[in-house]
Design a protein around this motif. Structure first.
Motif, PDB file in Angstrom:
ATOM      1  N   ASN A  84       0.921  -1.121   0.079  1.00 29.78           N
ATOM      2  CA  ASN A  84      -0.135  -0.101  -0.169  1.00 29.78           C
ATOM      3  C   ASN A  84       1.079   1.445   0.006  1.00 29.78           C
ATOM      4  OD1 ASN A  84      -2.647  -1.214  -0.023  1.00 29.78           O
ATOM      5  ND2 ASN A  84      -2.569  -1.633   2.179  1.00 29.78           N
ATOM      6  N   ALA A  85       2.095   1.105   0.571  1.00 23.02           N
ATOM      7  CA  ALA A  85       2.983   2.267   0.524  1.00 23.02           C
ATOM      8  C   ALA A  85       3.607   2.548  -0.821  1.00 23.02           C
ATOM      9  CB  ALA A  85       3.822   2.289   1.522  1.00 23.02           C
ATOM     10  N   GLY A  86       3.592   1.714  -1.558  1.00 24.27           N
ATOM     11  CA  GLY A  86       4.596   1.552  -2.979  1.00 24.27           C
ATOM     12  C   GLY A  86       4.155   2.694  -3.994  1.00 24.27           C
ATOM     13  N   ASP A  87       4.941   2.963  -4.889  1.00 27.96           N
ATOM     14  CA  ASP A  87       4.827   3.968  -5.727  1.00 27.96           C
ATOM     15  C   ASP A  87       3.824   3.638  -6.924  1.00 27.96           C
ATOM     16  OD1 ASP A  87       6.451   2.346  -7.021  1.00 27.96           O
ATOM     17  OD2 ASP A  87       8.196   3.758  -6.808  1.00 27.96           O
ATOM     18  N   GLY A  88       3.153   2.693  -7.024  1.00 26.69           N
ATOM     19  CA  GLY A  88       2.423   2.237  -7.938  1.00 26.69           C
ATOM     20  C   GLY A  88       3.092   1.058  -8.674  1.00 26.69           C
ATOM     21  N   THR A  89       4.066   0.651  -8.396  1.00 24.75           N
ATOM     22  CA  THR A  89       4.606  -0.337  -9.117  1.00 24.75           C
ATOM     23  C   THR A  89       4.456  -1.616  -8.219  1.00 24.75           C
ATOM     24  OG1 THR A  89       6.734   0.111  -7.703  1.00 24.75           O
ATOM     25  CG2 THR A  89       6.425   1.040 -10.173  1.00 24.75           C
ATOM     26  N   SER A  90       4.699  -2.685  -8.971  1.00 29.17           N
ATOM     27  CA  SER A  90       4.090  -4.071  -8.240  1.00 29.17           C
ATOM     28  C   SER A  90       5.430  -4.530  -7.376  1.00 29.17           C
ATOM     29  CB  SER A  90       3.855  -5.005  -9.300  1.00 29.17           C
ATOM     30  OG  SER A  90       3.343  -6.270  -8.749  1.00 29.17           O
ATOM     31  N   ALA A  91       5.200  -4.564  -5.978  1.00 29.84           N
ATOM     32  CA  ALA A  91       6.158  -5.191  -5.330  1.00 29.84           C
ATOM     33  C   ALA A  91       6.075  -6.633  -5.558  1.00 29.84           C
ATOM     34  CB  ALA A  91       6.207  -4.915  -3.848  1.00 29.84           C
ATOM     35  N   ILE A  92       7.417  -7.545  -5.291  1.00 31.29           N
ATOM     36  CA  ILE A  92       7.400  -9.095  -5.444  1.00 31.29           C
ATOM     37  C   ILE A  92       7.684  -9.439  -3.879  1.00 31.29           C
ATOM     38  CG2 ILE A  92       8.572 -10.925  -6.592  1.00 31.29           C
ATOM     39  CD1 ILE A  92       9.205  -8.969  -8.903  1.00 31.29           C
ATOM     40  N   ALA A  93       6.618 -10.081  -3.436  1.00 30.15           N
ATOM     41  CA  ALA A  93       6.692 -10.705  -2.127  1.00 30.15           C
ATOM     42  C   ALA A  93       8.020 -11.867  -2.298  1.00 30.15           C
ATOM     43  CB  ALA A  93       5.574 -11.733  -1.830  1.00 30.15           C
ATOM     44  N   ASP A  94       8.739 -11.921  -1.098  1.00 30.55           N
ATOM     45  CA  ASP A  94       9.930 -12.634  -1.379  1.00 30.55           C
ATOM     46  C   ASP A  94       9.437 -14.106  -0.958  1.00 30.55           C
ATOM     47  OD1 ASP A  94       9.470 -12.942   1.573  1.00 30.55           O
ATOM     48  OD2 ASP A  94      11.572 -11.917   1.859  1.00 30.55           O
ATOM     49  N   ALA A  95      10.526 -15.244  -1.067  1.00 27.53           N
ATOM     50  CA  ALA A  95       9.945 -16.641  -0.942  1.00 27.53           C
ATOM     51  C   ALA A  95       9.429 -16.860   0.276  1.00 27.53           C
ATOM     52  CB  ALA A  95      11.229 -17.346  -1.343  1.00 27.53           C
ATOM     53  N   ARG A  96      10.218 -16.224   1.319  1.00 27.73           N
ATOM     54  CA  ARG A  96       9.527 -16.548   2.781  1.00 27.73           C
ATOM     55  C   ARG A  96       8.203 -15.845   2.954  1.00 27.73           C
ATOM     56  NH1 ARG A  96      14.014 -18.338   5.597  1.00 27.73           N
ATOM     57  NH2 ARG A  96      15.917 -17.699   4.763  1.00 27.73           N
ATOM     58  N   CYS A  97       8.001 -14.891   2.442  1.00 23.35           N
ATOM     59  CA  CYS A  97       6.570 -14.203   2.595  1.00 23.35           C
ATOM     60  C   CYS A  97       5.566 -15.074   2.007  1.00 23.35           C
ATOM     61  CB  CYS A  97       6.557 -12.619   2.058  1.00 23.35           C
ATOM     62  SG  CYS A  97       5.047 -11.801   2.217  1.00 23.35           S
ATOM     63  N   ARG A  98       5.983 -15.421   0.577  1.00 25.81           N
ATOM     64  CA  ARG A  98       5.048 -16.239  -0.231  1.00 25.81           C
ATOM     65  C   ARG A  98       4.499 -17.684   0.577  1.00 25.81           C
ATOM     66  NH1 ARG A  98       8.192 -14.927  -4.331  1.00 25.81           N
ATOM     67  NH2 ARG A  98       9.005 -16.948  -4.576  1.00 25.81           N
ATOM     68  N   LEU A  99       5.781 -18.063   1.479  1.00 24.41           N
ATOM     69  CA  LEU A  99       5.532 -19.500   2.078  1.00 24.41           C
ATOM     70  C   LEU A  99       4.572 -19.090   3.212  1.00 24.41           C
ATOM     71  CD1 LEU A  99       8.889 -21.141   1.867  1.00 24.41           C
ATOM     72  CD2 LEU A  99       6.845 -21.967   0.727  1.00 24.41           C
ATOM     73  N   VAL A 100       4.631 -18.174   3.819  1.00 25.21           N
ATOM     74  CA  VAL A 100       3.788 -17.819   5.015  1.00 25.21           C
ATOM     75  C   VAL A 100       2.511 -17.429   4.526  1.00 25.21           C
ATOM     76  CG1 VAL A 100       3.227 -15.975   6.857  1.00 25.21           C
ATOM     77  CG2 VAL A 100       5.781 -16.900   6.524  1.00 25.21           C
ATOM     78  N   ILE A 101       2.406 -16.670   3.457  1.00 25.63           N
ATOM     79  CA  ILE A 101       0.929 -16.748   2.799  1.00 25.63           C
ATOM     80  C   ILE A 101       0.142 -18.033   2.437  1.00 25.63           C
ATOM     81  CG2 ILE A 101      -0.273 -15.591   0.710  1.00 25.63           C
ATOM     82  CD1 ILE A 101       1.890 -13.304   0.907  1.00 25.63           C
ATOM     83  N   ALA A 102       1.049 -18.951   1.854  1.00 26.99           N
ATOM     84  CA  ALA A 102       0.532 -20.311   1.570  1.00 26.99           C
ATOM     85  C   ALA A 102       0.270 -20.995   2.727  1.00 26.99           C
ATOM     86  CB  ALA A 102       1.726 -21.070   0.946  1.00 26.99           C
ATOM     87  N   ALA A 103       1.062 -20.891   3.765  1.00 23.81           N
ATOM     88  CA  ALA A 103       0.435 -21.435   5.294  1.00 23.81           C
ATOM     89  C   ALA A 103      -0.867 -20.941   5.594  1.00 23.81           C
ATOM     90  CB  ALA A 103       1.622 -21.202   6.221  1.00 23.81           C
ATOM     91  N   LEU A 104      -1.106 -19.665   5.345  1.00 22.28           N
ATOM     92  CA  LEU A 104      -2.235 -19.120   5.959  1.00 22.28           C
ATOM     93  C   LEU A 104      -3.315 -19.520   4.943  1.00 22.28           C
ATOM     94  CD1 LEU A 104      -1.486 -15.527   7.171  1.00 22.28           C
ATOM     95  CD2 LEU A 104      -1.942 -17.597   8.531  1.00 22.28           C
TER      96      LEU A 104
END
Length: 135
Positions: free
Chosen positions: A76-96
């Motif tokens: 949400n704080a980004g400048d309009g460009t798409s941030a890429i979630a790192d592998a650790r974050c994606r695995l946490v999202i997968a766990a949820l």
């Protein structure tokens, strides 16, 4: 993770339900609206034993949700460009995603239905802390 539980965890992480959740995480990792919806589903989720807030699993849920909350704030704080979630974050999202998946390895409406979810959440917490590889 103890060496006794590692084979069971490896099997769980290789399962079709967790792989499905990894794909869903990759799809939603950069969508703040989808991630907020996921956090809402996690907050409302109940198992056959009720919710897990007062157990060790509740701590893992809180940590995983905090990681996703921080990621949403970054998006949400980004400048309009798409941030890429790192592998650790994606695995946490997968766990949820796995936590709220009704078609996971052990159905959540069973009395033991939380066991697989807690194992995945604990692993994801270790991954987020850098204590386990993000594989």
């Amino acid at each position: 993770m103890s060496s006794e539980t590692q084979p069971a965890l490896d099997k769980l992480l290789a399962s079709a339900p967790f792989q499905r959740c990894r794909h869903e995480a990759a799809r939603t990792a950069n969508d703040p609206t989808a991630l907020t919806s996921l956090l809402d589903r996690v907050a409302a989720h109940e198992f056959g034993i009720g919710q897990l807030p007062d157990t060790r699993g509740g701590i893992d849920i809180d940590i995983a949700c905090a990681v996703v909350d921080a990621h949403i704030a970054e998006l949400n704080a980004g400048d309009g460009t798409s941030a890429i979630a790192d592998a650790r974050c994606r695995l946490v999202i997968a766990a949820l995603h796995y936590l709220v998946d009704k078609n996971d390895v052990i159905p959540d409406d069973l009395p033991e239905g939380h066991v697989d979810d807690v194992a995945v959440l604990r692993w994801a917490t270790h991954v987020a802390r850098g204590e386990a590889p993000a594989e």
